[in-house]
Design a protein around this motif. Structure first.
Motif, PDB file in Angstrom:
ATOM      1  N   ASN A  15      11.907 -24.640   9.670  1.00 56.19           N
ATOM      2  CA  ASN A  15      11.150 -23.386   9.582  1.00 56.19           C
ATOM      3  C   ASN A  15      11.430 -22.508  10.792  1.00 56.19           C
ATOM      4  O   ASN A  15      11.212 -22.926  11.925  1.00 56.19           O
TER       5      ASN A  15
ATOM      6  N   ASN B  18      13.744 -22.253   6.157  1.00 54.94           N
ATOM      7  CA  ASN B  18      12.775 -21.262   5.692  1.00 54.94           C
ATOM      8  C   ASN B  18      12.655 -20.207   6.770  1.00 54.94           C
ATOM      9  O   ASN B  18      12.705 -20.527   7.954  1.00 54.94           O
TER      10      ASN B  18
ATOM     11  N   ASN C 114       9.765 -24.657  13.412  1.00 58.72           N
ATOM     12  CA  ASN C 114       8.759 -25.582  12.880  1.00 58.72           C
ATOM     13  C   ASN C 114       7.414 -25.375  13.567  1.00 58.72           C
ATOM     14  O   ASN C 114       6.726 -26.333  13.937  1.00 58.72           O
TER      15      ASN C 114
HETATM   16  C1  LIG Z   1       7.398 -25.430   7.119  1.00 63.97           C
HETATM   17  O1  LIG Z   1       6.705 -24.455   6.385  1.00 63.97           O
HETATM   18  C2  LIG Z   1       6.150 -24.960   5.179  1.00 63.97           C
HETATM   19  C3  LIG Z   1       5.606 -23.793   4.376  1.00 63.97           C
HETATM   20  O2  LIG Z   1       5.161 -22.753   5.168  1.00 63.97           O
HETATM   21  C4  LIG Z   1       5.103 -25.993   5.524  1.00 63.97           C
HETATM   22  O3  LIG Z   1       4.527 -26.505   4.353  1.00 63.97           O
HETATM   23  C5  LIG Z   1       5.774 -27.116   6.306  1.00 63.97           C
HETATM   24  O4  LIG Z   1       4.836 -28.064   6.707  1.00 63.97           O
HETATM   25  C6  LIG Z   1       6.504 -26.578   7.521  1.00 63.97           C
HETATM   26  N1  LIG Z   1       7.288 -27.640   8.124  1.00 63.97           N
HETATM   27  C7  LIG Z   1       7.237 -27.947   9.419  1.00 63.97           C
HETATM   28  C8  LIG Z   1       8.106 -29.076   9.849  1.00 63.97           C
HETATM   29  O5  LIG Z   1       6.564 -27.336  10.215  1.00 63.97           O
END
Ligand SMILES: *[C@@H]1O[C@H](CO)[C@@H](O)[C@H](O)[C@H]1NC(C)=O
Length: 251
Positions: free
Chosen positions: A59, A91, A206
């Motif tokens: 992310n 993402n 993240n």
């Molecule tokens: C990344 O973003 C998604 C959706 O916003 C979330 O569900 C997920 O936990 C996040 N992953 C991390 C590793 O932070």
């Protein structure tokens, strides 16, 4: 969170009736290490599960302002090219607000932006585009931010990528309650950053911001995302991003 996911994974593995005594004994690693490397996963018979378990997108969130030169440069030279090449493993979240400030007056918000009212308008247009189009708005935002005049470029840029979306529908959001509410959400997200942002572009990976991650993202977001992705790397990662493409016109 990790522990929880791992226990779900182990449950899934065991429910596939692979948790026989032979299976457990044949692997000298504790379950917490099973997905640490391909070799361990293979030895413990959970390679397929670990590949899935590790295939979590990276992310990347960008807190920025529409007219800040450093933000524009990062968007145009790092974020968009990386997103095009690594779209399967990352993402992106864009939060246009940055160093702006908001005031509330009877349920409506007013905003003061670092680079003036034009920047507030640019932030609002991009917010409304993101809200309407989702990540498909990114090429439009790229088009705006790479032009000489971010605001003047907005309408033609939308026309290039979304000829069927009317400019009026975007401006309805920009001028209306919807945009106001969305920008307030950007303010809340920005103000909730831990640690609080000290400058823009401010990058979280993240959900985390450190000086090290920021520096790495600024110098090569592409390399950073490839290195942080724990699943099977896409072919693009193997080749790496060539630092410079020299273009010669030979005699
Ligand atoms: C990344 O973003 C998604 C959706 O916003 C979330 O569900 C997920 O936990 C996040 N992953 C991390 C590793 O932070």
């Amino acid at each position: 969170m990790f522990g929880f996911k791992l226990s779900v994974l182990l449950f899934a593995v065991c429910s596939l009736s692979k948790c026989s005594g032979r299976f457990v004994n044949s692997c000298k690693y504790p379950p917490s290490q099973w997905c640490d490397s391909r070799d361990i996963a293979a030895e413990c018979g959970v390679l397929e599960q670990c590949v899935k378990f590790n295939a979590v997108p990276v992310n990347v969130s960008l807190y920025y302002e529409s007219l800040c030169p450093g933000c524009r440069q990062f968007l145009v030279t790092q974020l968009l090219p990386t997103f095009i090449m690594l779209t399967d493993i990352m993402n992106i979240e864009l939060v246009p607000y940055g160093n702006a400030q908001e005031k509330e007056d009877q349920g409506k918000y007013t905003f003061i932006c670092q680079h003036g009212e034009d920047e507030c308008l640019g932030n609002m247009i991009e917010t409304c585009l993101l809200n309407t189009l989702g990540l498909k708005a990114i090429p439009v935002i790229f088009c705006m931010e790479s032009g000489a005049d971010v605001l003047k470029a907005a309408q033609p840029c939308l026309g290039v990528y979304f000829p069927d979306t009317t400019w009026d529908s975007v401006m309805k959001c920009v001028k209306g309650d919807e945009g106001n509410k969305l920008m307030h959400q950007n303010a809340q997200k920005t103000n909730a950053l831990k640690p609080p942002h000290q400058y823009v572009p401010w990058i979280t990976i993240n959900g985390e911001h450190t000086e090290d991650l920021q520096d790495k993202a600024m110098s090569s977001l592409f390399n950073l995302v490839c290195s942080l992705y724990k699943g099977d790397k896409p072919p693009a990662c193997g080749q790496g991003l060539k630092k410079k493409t020299n273009s010669y016109c030979m005699n």
